[in-house]
Design a protein around this motif. Structure first.
Motif, mmCIF file in Angstrom:
data_model
loop_
_atom_site.group_PDB
_atom_site.id
_atom_site.type_symbol
_atom_site.label_atom_id
_atom_site.label_comp_id
_atom_site.label_asym_id
_atom_site.label_seq_id
_atom_site.Cartn_x
_atom_site.Cartn_y
_atom_site.Cartn_z
ATOM 1 N N PHE A 234 0.854 -1.182 0.000
ATOM 2 C CA PHE A 234 0.000 0.000 0.000
ATOM 3 C C PHE A 234 0.890 1.233 0.000
ATOM 4 N N LEU A 235 0.995 1.850 -1.165
ATOM 5 C CA LEU A 235 1.739 3.108 -1.270
ATOM 6 C C LEU A 235 0.755 4.251 -1.054
ATOM 7 N N ARG A 241 -3.196 11.744 -1.572
ATOM 8 C CA ARG A 241 -2.253 12.783 -1.117
ATOM 9 C C ARG A 241 -2.732 14.154 -1.541
ATOM 10 N N GLN A 242 -3.293 14.238 -2.742
ATOM 11 C CA GLN A 242 -3.750 15.540 -3.245
ATOM 12 C C GLN A 242 -4.927 16.087 -2.431
ATOM 13 N N TYR A 243 -5.884 15.224 -2.086
ATOM 14 C CA TYR A 243 -7.126 15.701 -1.461
ATOM 15 C C TYR A 243 -7.186 15.517 0.057
ATOM 16 N N ALA A 244 -6.358 14.638 0.608
ATOM 17 C CA ALA A 244 -6.488 14.321 2.032
ATOM 18 C C ALA A 244 -5.128 13.912 2.618
ATOM 19 N N ASN A 246 -3.353 14.864 5.125
ATOM 20 C CA ASN A 246 -3.241 14.616 6.569
ATOM 21 C C ASN A 246 -3.833 13.263 6.963
ATOM 22 N N ILE A 247 -4.845 12.826 6.244
ATOM 23 C CA ILE A 247 -5.461 11.521 6.550
ATOM 24 C C ILE A 247 -4.519 10.392 6.098
ATOM 25 N N VAL A 248 -3.887 10.585 4.968
ATOM 26 C CA VAL A 248 -2.900 9.596 4.502
ATOM 27 C C VAL A 248 -1.844 9.407 5.596
ATOM 28 N N THR A 287 -10.999 12.020 1.238
ATOM 29 C CA THR A 287 -11.028 10.553 1.285
ATOM 30 C C THR A 287 -9.767 9.966 0.662
ATOM 31 N N ILE A 288 -9.224 8.979 1.343
ATOM 32 C CA ILE A 288 -8.026 8.298 0.852
ATOM 33 C C ILE A 288 -8.386 6.910 0.329
#
Ligand code: AHN
Ligand code: ZN
Length: 332
Positions: A234-235, A241-244, A246-248, A287-288
């Motif tokens: 899982f990379l 990364r673009q939209y979330a 901090n969640i990543v 969302t990630i």
């Protein structure tokens, strides 16, 4: 000195006894709320307590989906599996929403779809949402030789759903502080491999354009897609990364801190136009996507007839499921 030895011995005894919470039981019971297990087969079942994700149970939920055959929109297997997912969610929560829709595939075929939603603690304004797709691809078109065969979809579809059914079962047994929604999208994988990426993800696009829950605003979302295969990587997927971003980081830090750094790799991956792309761009929920994709692609089994139970690895299910549990039960 004697005291020190005593304390060390005590410490070792405590550590040993902590490992004894697991009891192996042979149990042929199919899916009960009392027993931590859901297998038709004569399996060894591990009973655990607390907020321990049960990978045997998740595995059994994948086998159960596979027992309906391929879950290709408009097929009997698809209809029956959808009914099973709805009735299983109803065992774990009384708030189940089924969003039925028609979507025209790139082939011109009108697909009868159902997005299936389970809500836990629905009045709680502090919530997160978990997604997977439950349909399977009608053609194993990764190779010319197999393109007229269906994809069995143990990993592609089945694995994310299996993990989320297990999380639903856990949420009933041990309610979390935050509210959780689980959304199983339909008609994700009927897309044109040589065409527009928007030909995929028809269920999530419909859901985002036709919100079934008014004023819906969870803090963030996590999509699971192909989260069960042996040697998964899982990379940090590009749109996540673009939209979330901090969640990543939060999810990868949790996973690596929980001991799952063999699967959750601290490296950037390419963007994938998956359901989370439409959740981000249309529904505007950060969302990630946790998706098995390395520099060599989605894995050799991807979109081939080899996407069956043989490639499912319980350690991978455990890594993803336990990471989600650790997040859900610490989120305030
Ligand atoms: C595209 O290939 C455009 N999207 C991949 C999304 C997918 C297919 N997930 C599972 N199967
Ligand atoms: Zn697919």
């Amino acid at each position: 000195m004697k005291n020190r030895i005593f304390v060390s011995v005590l410490f070792v005894l405590v550590i040993i006894s902590c490992g004894k919470g697991k009891v192996k039981v042979k149990d042929p019971i199919l899916d009960t709320n009392k027993v931590n297990v859901v297998d038709t087969a004569d399996t060894n079942i591990t009973h655990t307590s607390g907020t321990q994700f049960n990978a045997d149970s998740a595995y059994a939920f994948i086998s159960k989906q596979m027992s309906f055959g391929p879950r290709i929109p408009n097929s009997t297997g698809h209809k029956n599996c959808g009914d099973y997912l709805i009735s299983t969610f109803k065992k774990y929560t009384d708030k189940v929403i089924v969003q039925s829709f028609n979507a025209t595939a790139y082939t011109g075929t009108v697909l009868k779809g159902r997005n299936i939603i389970a809500r836990f603690d629905e009045k709680n304004p502090n919530r997160i949402v978990l997604f997977a797709h439950w349909d399977t691809r009608p053609f194993a078109d990764r190779t010319e030789a197999t393109k007229s065969q269906p994809v069995p979809g143990a990993d592609d579809g089945g694995s994310g759903v299996g993990i989320l059914l297990e999380i639903a079962r856990q949420l009933k047994a041990s309610p979390a502080k935050i509210g959780v929604d689980i959304i199983l999208f339909d008609c994700e994988d009927y897309g044109d491999a040589a065409g527009r990426p928007e030909s995929y993800c028809l269920g999530s696009q419909y859901w985002a354009k036709n919100p079934p829950i008014p004023a819906y605003g969870p803090k963030y979302g996590i999509l699971l897609d192909m989260v069960g295969a042996r040697n998964a990587s899982f990379l940090k997927e590009g749109f996540s990364r673009q939209y979330a971003a901090n969640i990543v980081d939060k999810v990868w830090n949790t996973a690596i801190g929980s001991g799952y750094g063999a699967y959750f790799i601290n490296a950037d991956g390419e963007p994938v136009t998956d359901d989370h792309y439409f959740v981000n761009t249309l529904a505007k929920i950060p969302t990630i996507d946790i998706i098995n994709k390395s520099s060599s692609g989605f894995g050799n089994h991807w979109h081939t007839p080899a996407d069956n139970m043989d490639i499912i690895d319980k350690s991978v299910l455990k890594a993803v499921g336990q990471t989600l549990m650790n997040l859900i039960y610490t989120e305030q």
